[in-house]
Design a protein around this motif. Structure first.
Motif, PDB file in Angstrom:
ATOM      1  N   ARG A   3      14.121  -3.846  -7.583  1.00  0.00           N
ATOM      2  CA  ARG A   3      14.790  -4.279  -6.927  1.00  0.00           C
ATOM      3  C   ARG A   3      13.309  -4.033  -6.179  1.00  0.00           C
ATOM      4  O   ARG A   3      13.380  -3.124  -5.134  1.00  0.00           O
ATOM      5  CB  ARG A   3      15.900  -3.980  -6.937  1.00  0.00           C
ATOM      6  N   ASN A   4      13.982  -5.821  -5.213  1.00  0.00           N
ATOM      7  CA  ASN A   4      13.102  -5.734  -3.796  1.00  0.00           C
ATOM      8  C   ASN A   4      14.456  -5.889  -2.505  1.00  0.00           C
ATOM      9  O   ASN A   4      14.715  -6.448  -2.423  1.00  0.00           O
ATOM     10  CB  ASN A   4      12.339  -7.046  -3.554  1.00  0.00           C
ATOM     11  N   HIS A   5      14.417  -4.396  -2.196  1.00  0.00           N
ATOM     12  CA  HIS A   5      15.520  -4.467  -0.834  1.00  0.00           C
ATOM     13  C   HIS A   5      14.367  -5.187   0.554  1.00  0.00           C
ATOM     14  O   HIS A   5      13.950  -4.398   1.242  1.00  0.00           O
ATOM     15  CB  HIS A   5      15.877  -3.039  -0.933  1.00  0.00           C
ATOM     16  N   THR A   6      14.877  -5.944   1.320  1.00  0.00           N
ATOM     17  CA  THR A   6      14.800  -6.455   1.927  1.00  0.00           C
ATOM     18  C   THR A   6      15.839  -7.108   3.179  1.00  0.00           C
ATOM     19  O   THR A   6      16.855  -6.867   2.852  1.00  0.00           O
ATOM     20  CB  THR A   6      14.118  -7.960   2.785  1.00  0.00           C
ATOM     21  N   ILE A   7      15.800  -6.488   4.190  1.00  0.00           N
ATOM     22  CA  ILE A   7      17.187  -6.418   5.367  1.00  0.00           C
ATOM     23  C   ILE A   7      16.709  -8.406   6.259  1.00  0.00           C
ATOM     24  O   ILE A   7      16.202  -8.234   6.707  1.00  0.00           O
ATOM     25  CB  ILE A   7      17.088  -5.622   6.633  1.00  0.00           C
ATOM     26  N   ARG A   8      17.635  -9.325   5.841  1.00  0.00           N
ATOM     27  CA  ARG A   8      17.730 -10.162   6.134  1.00  0.00           C
ATOM     28  C   ARG A   8      18.965 -10.993   6.767  1.00  0.00           C
ATOM     29  O   ARG A   8      19.682 -10.346   6.939  1.00  0.00           O
ATOM     30  CB  ARG A   8      17.533 -11.295   5.394  1.00  0.00           C
ATOM     31  N   GLU A   9      18.508 -11.777   8.115  1.00  0.00           N
ATOM     32  CA  GLU A   9      19.110 -11.985   9.033  1.00  0.00           C
ATOM     33  C   GLU A   9      20.395 -12.333   8.318  1.00  0.00           C
ATOM     34  O   GLU A   9      21.946 -12.192   8.575  1.00  0.00           O
ATOM     35  CB  GLU A   9      18.558 -13.667   9.749  1.00  0.00           C
ATOM     36  N   GLU A  10      20.703 -13.297   7.337  1.00  0.00           N
ATOM     37  CA  GLU A  10      22.058 -13.486   6.091  1.00  0.00           C
ATOM     38  C   GLU A  10      22.806 -12.460   6.299  1.00  0.00           C
ATOM     39  O   GLU A  10      24.296 -12.150   6.193  1.00  0.00           O
ATOM     40  CB  GLU A  10      21.068 -14.989   5.669  1.00  0.00           C
ATOM     41  N   ASP A  11      22.261 -11.755   5.884  1.00  0.00           N
ATOM     42  CA  ASP A  11      22.876 -10.028   5.571  1.00  0.00           C
ATOM     43  C   ASP A  11      23.221  -9.365   5.834  1.00  0.00           C
ATOM     44  O   ASP A  11      24.806  -9.385   6.177  1.00  0.00           O
ATOM     45  CB  ASP A  11      22.045  -9.239   4.755  1.00  0.00           C
ATOM     46  N   LEU A  12      23.122  -9.598   7.205  1.00  0.00           N
ATOM     47  CA  LEU A  12      23.748  -8.878   8.649  1.00  0.00           C
ATOM     48  C   LEU A  12      24.533  -9.402   9.393  1.00  0.00           C
ATOM     49  O   LEU A  12      25.686  -8.907   9.570  1.00  0.00           O
ATOM     50  CB  LEU A  12      22.036  -8.982   9.896  1.00  0.00           C
ATOM     51  N   CYS A  13      24.623 -10.859   8.930  1.00  0.00           N
ATOM     52  CA  CYS A  13      26.108 -11.913   9.282  1.00  0.00           C
ATOM     53  C   CYS A  13      27.281 -11.834   8.436  1.00  0.00           C
ATOM     54  O   CYS A  13      28.160 -11.182   8.800  1.00  0.00           O
ATOM     55  CB  CYS A  13      25.735 -13.289   9.101  1.00  0.00           C
ATOM     56  N   ARG A  14      26.600 -11.850   7.096  1.00  0.00           N
ATOM     57  CA  ARG A  14      27.898 -11.250   6.054  1.00  0.00           C
ATOM     58  C   ARG A  14      28.619  -9.711   6.153  1.00  0.00           C
ATOM     59  O   ARG A  14      29.166  -9.753   6.546  1.00  0.00           O
ATOM     60  CB  ARG A  14      26.903 -11.024   4.696  1.00  0.00           C
ATOM     61  N   PHE A  15      27.622  -8.541   6.473  1.00  0.00           N
ATOM     62  CA  PHE A  15      27.598  -7.812   6.921  1.00  0.00           C
ATOM     63  C   PHE A  15      28.965  -7.627   7.928  1.00  0.00           C
ATOM     64  O   PHE A  15      29.687  -6.786   8.302  1.00  0.00           O
ATOM     65  CB  PHE A  15      27.135  -6.618   7.283  1.00  0.00           C
ATOM     66  N   SER A  16      28.418  -8.238   9.795  1.00  0.00           N
ATOM     67  CA  SER A  16      29.549  -8.749  10.341  1.00  0.00           C
ATOM     68  C   SER A  16      30.303  -8.276   9.954  1.00  0.00           C
ATOM     69  O   SER A  16      31.440  -8.039  10.573  1.00  0.00           O
ATOM     70  CB  SER A  16      28.681  -8.956  11.253  1.00  0.00           C
ATOM     71  N   ARG A  17      30.899  -9.731   9.386  1.00  0.00           N
ATOM     72  CA  ARG A  17      31.609 -10.564   9.134  1.00  0.00           C
ATOM     73  C   ARG A  17      33.318  -9.403   7.606  1.00  0.00           C
ATOM     74  O   ARG A  17      34.083  -9.557   8.229  1.00  0.00           O
ATOM     75  CB  ARG A  17      31.964 -11.147   7.951  1.00  0.00           C
ATOM     76  N   HIS A  18      32.165  -8.421   7.478  1.00  0.00           N
ATOM     77  CA  HIS A  18      32.123  -7.715   6.162  1.00  0.00           C
ATOM     78  C   HIS A  18      33.525  -6.777   7.061  1.00  0.00           C
ATOM     79  O   HIS A  18      34.841  -6.557   7.326  1.00  0.00           O
ATOM     80  CB  HIS A  18      31.681  -7.096   5.704  1.00  0.00           C
TER      81      HIS A  18
END
Length: 282
Positions: A3-18
């Motif tokens: 798998r290609n693991h990259t950190i995207r801005e949308e992932d950080l936003c989802r993590f923040s909401r979590h």
């Protein structure tokens, strides 16, 4: 298939909401995102691998970060990886021997506290002086200041809800009276006591900055002056009076007594005096 693991801005936003949904304190969420963003920028578009994680760990160490500090930053990575379901990735922490004394350079004494209060009052910073007294006299976290309301003062207690846990803290009568007088002067008829001029709650960053601004005039080292150190001073003072670490853990809202014990570490200077009293040197 790899798998290609990259950190995207949308992932950080989802993590923040979590984290918000889990009722993490705003300051904790801010720190997680700050550490993750720093890692993301350091990667410069590269994918996340175990090799990159290890290199990040060594990079932080090369900057002079203490092992404890590096571990807190790695913790942010691990929480994010778990949230993403990246089960094959994990940052390995530094193994640190349990400390049995704390740095004298970071411990706020009663004398330091007194000088900070006197300086704030002398500078006309009544709100800051009362805020420091409130944290130090109740042991609350800086993120829990918002629970000090006019209604809580009248009841003599505040109900604090954090991370799904609810605890009640008692507010000393003398402090209640001082804060009620302050609220009256500020025309606060209900709700939070500590507000900005625009009527909003004080942020962690603002409280931190206002305390730091006292250091030079108060003659107290900046390394000692931050809101959480007032909580540490409360813990040490409470324990000296009660000698009950379990009760102190409840008051502080700790799930583990081991966390509370960290607050009670003596300074290196105290430990040195204890060694000298052993009389083992001719």
């Amino acid at each position: 298939m790899k798998r290609n693991h990259t950190i995207r801005e949308e992932d950080l936003c989802r993590f923040s909401r979590h984290l918000h949904d889990l009722e993490y304190a705003p300051g904790s969420i801010e720190k997680y995102l700050r550490d993750l963003t720093a890692f993301q920028h350091w990667l410069a578009g590269r994918t996340v691998t175990q090799r990159e994680i290890a290199a990040w760990k060594e990079y932080l160490h090369s900057l002079g970060c203490r092992s404890e500090t590096v571990n807190t930053k790695l913790s942010a990575l691990n929480r994010f990886f778990a949230f993403q379901g990246w089960s094959g990735l994990r940052a390995r922490y530094y193994r640190i021997q349990r400390r049995f004394f704390r740095s004298t350079e970071r411990e706020m004494t009663r004398e330091d506290y007194g000088r900070l209060l006197s300086t704030a009052e002398g500078m006309g910073k009544t709100r800051l002086a009362l805020l420091m007294e409130t944290i130090c006299a109740t042991g609350i976290r800086v993120s829990e200041v918002k629970y000090i309301t006019l209604e809580a003062l009248r009841a003599g207690r505040a109900e604090i809800s954090l991370k799904g846990k609810v605890r009640t803290i008692l507010i000393p009568g003398k402090l209640c009276r001082k804060l009620e007088r302050y609220a009256k002067k500020q025309n606060i008829a209900t709700g939070e006591i500590f507000l900005t001029r625009r009527g909003k709650g004080l942020s962690r960053r603002q409280i931190w900055a206002e305390m730091k601004a006292l250091c030079a005039r108060a003659g107290v080292a900046a390394s000692k002056v931050f809101p959480h150190n007032l909580r540490h001073l409360f813990a040490r003072t409470f324990y000296r009076a009660s000698r009950d670490v379990a009760q102190l853990a409840d008051v502080l809202g700790h799930s583990s007594i081991e966390t509370t014990r960290i607050y009670l570490l003596s300074t290196g200077a105290n430990h040195t005096r204890q060694l000298e009293r052993l009389g083992l040197i001719s």
